[in-house]
Design an enzyme around this catalytic site. Structure first.
Site, PDB file in Angstrom:
ATOM      1  N   GLY A  46       0.792  -1.335   0.275  1.00 59.10           N
ATOM      2  CA  GLY A  46       0.006  -0.086   0.083  1.00 59.10           C
ATOM      3  C   GLY A  46       0.784   1.338   0.188  1.00 59.10           C
ATOM      4  N   GLN A  51       3.218   9.884   1.378  1.00 56.74           N
ATOM      5  CA  GLN A  51       4.523   9.072   1.035  1.00 56.74           C
ATOM      6  C   GLN A  51       5.091   9.579  -0.119  1.00 56.74           C
ATOM      7  OE1 GLN A  51       2.776   5.067   2.052  1.00 56.74           O
ATOM      8  NE2 GLN A  51       4.721   4.796   2.872  1.00 56.74           N
ATOM      9  N   HIS A 134      -1.631   6.862   7.632  1.00 53.96           N
ATOM     10  CA  HIS A 134      -0.745   7.804   6.937  1.00 53.96           C
ATOM     11  C   HIS A 134      -1.618   9.009   6.750  1.00 53.96           C
ATOM     12  CE1 HIS A 134       2.904   5.863   6.178  1.00 53.96           C
ATOM     13  NE2 HIS A 134       2.366   4.739   5.716  1.00 53.96           N
TER      14      HIS A 134
HETATM   15 ZN    ZN Z   1       3.574   2.971   5.441  1.00 52.86          ZN
END
Ligand code: ZN
Length: 158
Positions: A46, A51, A134
């Site tokens: 994922g 990110q 996240h």
């Molecule tokens: Zn992660």
């Protein structure tokens, strides 16, 4: 499509809360396509938008059954418990044990803004939890019960 650089732990962007997506335009589609390509290249399970340095509520997941694209995802139900090893593309080579629900139901929008619900168990449930964290600036290490020592991690990686 393009590979984007994956932000590593320590970068501020990973500890910030992401904004809700309001425009379902071609830029969003491009971001999702790039994230998917980046995820596959990195052989991850994922990837969340922060990110790749984008503070938007966007996630892609692939546990080997095709890509799941989630925009503005929310966990609307969960049950059970699993304790298992977890890692993160932003923390290369590091692994830790986490406790997550064994079943998770998510409500999200697709890239066109259409709402849908999706259920996951085991690895997929864990991936939903990890990636949605996240979006709120949380890394799995903050929730880990125990991180593997560098030596244990090295054995796992070999
Ligand atoms: Zn992660």
């Amino acid at each position: 499509m393009a590979i984007r650089q994956i932000v590593k732990e320590g970068d501020d962007v990973l500890s910030k809360k992401c904004r809700t997506v309001e425009r379902f335009d071609s830029r969003l589609g491009q971001l999702i396509d790039d994230m998917t390509e980046t995820l596959h290249k990195a052989q991850g399970v994922g990837l969340a938008a922060p990110q790749v340095g984008i503070l938007r509520r966007v996630v892609v997941i692939d546990v080997g059954e095709g890509v799941i694209e989630l925009v503005n995802p929310k966990i609307i139900a969960y049950s059970g418990e699993q304790e298992s090893l977890e890692g993160c593309l932003s923390c290369p080579g590091e692994w830790g044990y986490t406790r997550r629900p064994n079943y998770v139901k998510v409500r999200a929008q697709d890239r066109n803004g259409n709402e849908f619900e999706i259920e996951g168990r085991e690895l997929l449930a864990k991936a939903f939890c990890h990636e949605l964290d996240h979006l709120d600036g949380i890394i799995f290490k903050q929730k880990a019960i125990r991180m593997l020592t560098p030596q244990e991690a090295a054995e796992l990686n070999s």
